[in-house]
Motif scaffolding. Structure first.
Motif, short mmCIF file in Angstrom:
data_model
loop_
_atom_site.label_atom_id
_atom_site.label_comp_id
_atom_site.label_asym_id
_atom_site.label_seq_id
_atom_site.Cartn_x
_atom_site.Cartn_y
_atom_site.Cartn_z
N ALA A 414 12.14 -4.75 9.62
CA ALA A 414 13.27 -4.05 10.24
C ALA A 414 12.98 -3.69 11.70
O ALA A 414 13.86 -3.12 12.37
N GLY A 415 11.77 -3.99 12.17
CA GLY A 415 11.45 -3.76 13.57
C GLY A 415 10.56 -2.57 13.85
O GLY A 415 10.30 -2.25 15.02
N PHE A 416 10.08 -1.90 12.83
CA PHE A 416 9.24 -0.72 13.02
C PHE A 416 7.75 -1.08 12.92
O PHE A 416 7.37 -1.98 12.17
N ALA A 417 6.92 -0.37 13.66
CA ALA A 417 5.49 -0.35 13.37
C ALA A 417 5.28 0.58 12.17
O ALA A 417 5.96 1.60 12.05
N TYR A 418 4.38 0.19 11.29
CA TYR A 418 4.13 0.98 10.08
C TYR A 418 2.65 1.31 10.01
O TYR A 418 1.79 0.42 10.13
N ALA A 419 2.34 2.59 9.83
CA ALA A 419 0.95 3.04 9.69
C ALA A 419 0.85 3.91 8.45
O ALA A 419 1.83 4.54 8.03
N THR A 420 -0.32 3.93 7.86
CA THR A 420 -0.54 4.82 6.72
C THR A 420 -1.93 5.41 6.82
O THR A 420 -2.90 4.73 7.23
N LEU A 421 -2.04 6.67 6.47
CA LEU A 421 -3.23 7.48 6.75
C LEU A 421 -3.94 7.88 5.46
O LEU A 421 -3.30 8.37 4.52
N ASN A 422 -5.24 7.69 5.43
CA ASN A 422 -6.08 8.24 4.36
C ASN A 422 -6.68 9.55 4.86
O ASN A 422 -7.76 9.58 5.45
N TYR A 423 -5.93 10.61 4.66
CA TYR A 423 -6.29 11.95 5.14
C TYR A 423 -7.32 12.58 4.20
O TYR A 423 -7.63 12.05 3.12
N ARG A 424 -7.85 13.73 4.61
CA ARG A 424 -8.81 14.42 3.75
C ARG A 424 -8.15 14.86 2.44
O ARG A 424 -7.08 15.44 2.44
N GLY A 425 -8.82 14.52 1.35
CA GLY A 425 -8.26 14.61 0.01
C GLY A 425 -8.24 13.24 -0.64
O GLY A 425 -8.21 13.13 -1.87
N SER A 426 -8.28 12.17 0.19
CA SER A 426 -8.29 10.80 -0.33
C SER A 426 -9.62 10.51 -1.01
O SER A 426 -10.67 11.05 -0.65
N VAL A 427 -9.58 9.60 -1.99
CA VAL A 427 -10.79 9.17 -2.67
C VAL A 427 -11.40 7.98 -1.95
O VAL A 427 -10.77 7.38 -1.09
N THR A 428 -12.63 7.65 -2.31
CA THR A 428 -13.46 6.53 -1.85
C THR A 428 -14.14 6.79 -0.51
O THR A 428 -14.81 5.91 0.03
N PHE A 429 -14.05 8.02 0.02
CA PHE A 429 -14.74 8.35 1.26
C PHE A 429 -15.82 9.41 1.04
O PHE A 429 -16.33 9.99 2.00
N GLY A 430 -16.19 9.64 -0.19
CA GLY A 430 -17.24 10.61 -0.49
C GLY A 430 -16.69 11.93 -0.99
O GLY A 430 -15.52 12.27 -0.83
N ARG A 431 -17.60 12.70 -1.61
CA ARG A 431 -17.23 13.97 -2.24
C ARG A 431 -16.66 14.97 -1.24
O ARG A 431 -15.61 15.59 -1.46
N ASP A 432 -17.34 15.17 -0.11
CA ASP A 432 -16.90 16.17 0.85
C ASP A 432 -15.53 15.83 1.43
O ASP A 432 -14.71 16.72 1.66
N PHE A 433 -15.28 14.56 1.66
CA PHE A 433 -13.99 14.14 2.18
C PHE A 433 -12.89 14.38 1.15
O PHE A 433 -11.82 14.90 1.47
N ARG A 434 -13.17 14.02 -0.11
CA ARG A 434 -12.18 14.19 -1.17
C ARG A 434 -11.85 15.66 -1.38
O ARG A 434 -10.70 16.02 -1.66
N GLU A 435 -12.84 16.53 -1.25
CA GLU A 435 -12.62 17.96 -1.45
C GLU A 435 -12.27 18.68 -0.16
O GLU A 435 -12.14 19.91 -0.15
N GLY A 436 -12.07 17.93 0.92
CA GLY A 436 -11.89 18.53 2.24
C GLY A 436 -10.61 19.32 2.40
O GLY A 436 -10.49 20.10 3.36
N PHE A 437 -9.65 19.15 1.49
CA PHE A 437 -8.39 19.90 1.60
C PHE A 437 -8.44 21.21 0.81
O PHE A 437 -7.50 22.02 0.90
#
Length: 624
Positions: A414-437
């Motif tokens: 449709a003509g848009f740039a699309y981005a998606t974010l793995n913010y703190r709380g996401s899995v697969t980046f380690g325990r501290d990252f997952r629990e960062g929220f």
């Protein structure tokens, strides 16, 4: 303004994007049969086929099949939750694959939420983890023939993923009774005959541990588990009868090494190596601890936390030890590749023939405190973007991986740039990252969203006049929170199955999620965490799409937001669809995508959403 919406269909490029059924997951049977249940997204919802190795997939089964359903070892029955249209509260049934018979597996039991289901290797039983108002329970259900369920574990606090040993003698469950309300699990193994505790695998306070699967050998009590005692996932094999364990530290590998499957007969572990959000499929030799790369350059699993299965989809071992790599990329639907012991590969299930798409790039960007977060980005190849869409996933303990997403490709078309974010709380980046929220009322997630927008602006994207944020579930919550706390960043927010008032939502949630959200959002944090607290700052247009029978994020959790923002003169629309928290069906996805695209184009053209809401999707366009 509130609208009840129904899918429409008009032939165009958007319809083409959602016309082709795609594979959602390949769920193998447990045992010696090389048989799997292929669950697909079809126009009307999720459906399934039986697939036996060496043969083409069968015809669609003559009934709808939930994404979490399993197939019995003999291939005769599909076991699924009957939840009255997607509410996620119901009862297990076994349905004959020809649709001729349905057996209620827990007659007389009050309706429940399902948080784990697995047949035994010997076919004699099915273990189901169910949640009701009394707590979390693991049931052992006789399967050959069907019999009366037996409760083998019960707790008033979170427990999930009950699993059963090859001979049905032992049952494991991920438990939190040692620290109620805190999602740092240990593994408890009980005797399936009387529920007595056989052993407990506990790596706290260093990190949680979760069960993956028992050895597929009768009489072998060992369990493959996932430990985070180093701060990052690593496999461990543990014998609950002796408490002996073998850890696979793999110090040469950065990031997570998440165990997926175990072929105990040949002593090999299949694992997912994730570094900065990028996947490599590994095979680990149990005797030497050596790891080799099987395949890379795509995604090979999609982890989940505390749902029906530990993975939404994942690669696995066939009974003979052949690897079945379930593979996908942003522009390529999931497919299955067979890889033998010599490394020779063969496409067994081809990717669906969808329209050509755009591959994505991955960038690690710095948030406010220096934490690195992953941002995926795709953009049109034939023109400059007319706007930017930032998606934030649900969960929050989920992750966006390099996997086919028709909505993402539709935004780009449709003509848009699309981005998606793995913010703190996401899995697969380690325990501290997952629990960062934890414990900060959304502050870390908002900082990560702000960092993503700053990066997009550095790329010539992210103009506040043409930038939209979207997400579902927790991502819907973050969408509404972002347009309130970052009001000068977005032209609009597109929220699916969202929460805006956490006090109202938690009180109405089903029991499986109510307990953890009560601890994650205690009373003293509700105001700071709730988007309804920031209504005076909202300048963006807001669309909320809520399910009529959703018990995870019930409508009451957004109603006051809609009413109060509208009373202030804000531009807000609430649509209600017939279904629950996780609706499937390509027709519904197409409808939602058409609705969002239309709204975004209206906003760019300077039109309020609420003024045009009753008209529904239109052929709005922007000159470019």
């Amino acid at each position: 303004m509130t609208n009840v919406r129904h899918p429409d269909s008009r032939p165009d490029h958007l319809t083409a994007r959602f016309a082709t059924p795609v594979l959602l997951t390949a769920r193998p049977v447990v045992g010696t049969s090389d048989l799997a249940l292929l669950i697909e997204d079809q126009p009307e919802g999720s459906r399934a086929r039986l697939w036996r190795a060496g043969e083409a997939p069968g015809e669609l089964l003559p009934f709808p099949v939930g994404v979490g359903a399993v197939l019995t070892n003999d291939g005769r029955w599909v076991v699924d939750l009957d939840d009255d249209g997607g509410s996620e509260v119901g009862a297990l049934v076994a349905i004959a694959v020809d649709g001729s018979e349905t057996v209620a597996l827990t007659p007389g039991r009050e309706p429940y939420v399902l948080r784990g289901i697995e047949p035994s290797h010997d076919g004699r039983s099915i273990v189901a983890t169910v949640v009701d108002e009394q707590g979390f329970h693991v049931l052992r259900i006789p399967a050959a023939p069907w019999g009366e369920p037996q409760v083998v574990y019960s707790s008033p606090v979170e427990a999930w993923y009950g699993q059963v040993s090859a001979d049905s003698a032992l049952v494991s469950v991920d438990t939190t009774d040692h620290n109620p309300g805190i999602r740092r699990a240990r593994v408890t193994v009980v005797d399936s005959r009387d529920g007595s505790t056989v052993g407990v695998l506990d790596d706290l306070p260093a990190g949680p541990v979760r069960g993956v699967r028992f050895a597929g050998i009768a009489g072998d009590p060992r369990l493959l588990a996932n430990t985070e005692r180093t701060g990052f996932a690593r496999p461990v094999i543990w014998d609950p009868t002796t408490n002996e364990r073998v850890d696979f530290e793999l110090p040469e590998l950065r990031g997570e090494v998440i165990p997926l499957d175990w072929h105990a007969e040949s002593g090999r572990i299949l694992a997912l190596h994730v570094e900065d959000g990028l996947h490599r499929l590994l095979e680990i030799d149990e005797s030497t601890g050596a790891a080799r790369v099987v395949m890379d350059g795509a995604s090979f699993a999609d982890p989940d936390v505390a749902d029906l299965h530990p993975f939404q989809w994942a690669s696995y071992f066939a009974p003979d030890g052949t690897i079945r790599a379930v593979r996908s990329r942003w522009h390529e639907p999931r497919h299955v590749i067979g890889i033998d012991r010599d490394g020779a590969s063969e496409v067994l299930i081809a990717p669906a023939p969808v329209p050509e798409g755009v591959p994505f790039t991955s960038t690690m960007i710095e948030s406010a405190d220096g934490t690195r977060v992953q941002l995926w980005l795709g953009r049109p190849t034939d023109r400059e973007p007319i706007g930017t869409v930032l998606e934030v996933h649900g969960g929050p303990n989920l992750v966006m991986v390099d996997a086919y997403n028709p909505s993402a490709q539709a935004w780009i078309e449709a003509g848009f740039a699309y981005a998606t974010l793995n913010y703190r709380g996401s899995v697969t980046f380690g325990r501290d990252f997952r629990e960062g929220f934890w414990g900060v009322g959304g502050d870390r997630e908002i900082e990560d969203v702000d960092a993503a927008i700053a990066f997009l602006r550095s790329q010539g994207l992210g103009d506040p006049a043409t930038t939209f944020i979207t997400g579902a579930s927790y991502g819907g919550h973050l969408t509404l929170l972002s347009v309130g706390r970052l009001p000068d960043r977005f032209r609009g927010g597109l929220a699916h199955v969202a929460v805006a008032d956490w006090s109202a939502a938690i009180a109405a949630m089903n029991p499986a999620v109510r307990s953890v959200w009560s601890s994650w959002v205690p009373p003293e944090m509700v105001e700071h965490f709730s988007a309804v607290s920031y209504l005076d700052d909202v300048t963006a247009s807001v669309w909320i799409n809520q399910g009529s029978v959703d018990t995870r994020t019930p409508i009451i959790g957004v109603q006051s937001y809609v009413d109060r923002l509208g009373a202030r003169g804000g531009d807000v629309v609430l649509d209600i669809f017939t279904g629950g928290h996780e609706p499937t069906g390509l027709a519904m996805l197409e409808h939602d995508q058409r609705r969002m695209t239309d709204l975004a184009l209206r906003a760019i053209a300077g039109r309020r959403w609420s003024e045009d809401a009753a008209a529904g999707p239109s052929e709005a366009s922007v000159a470019h």
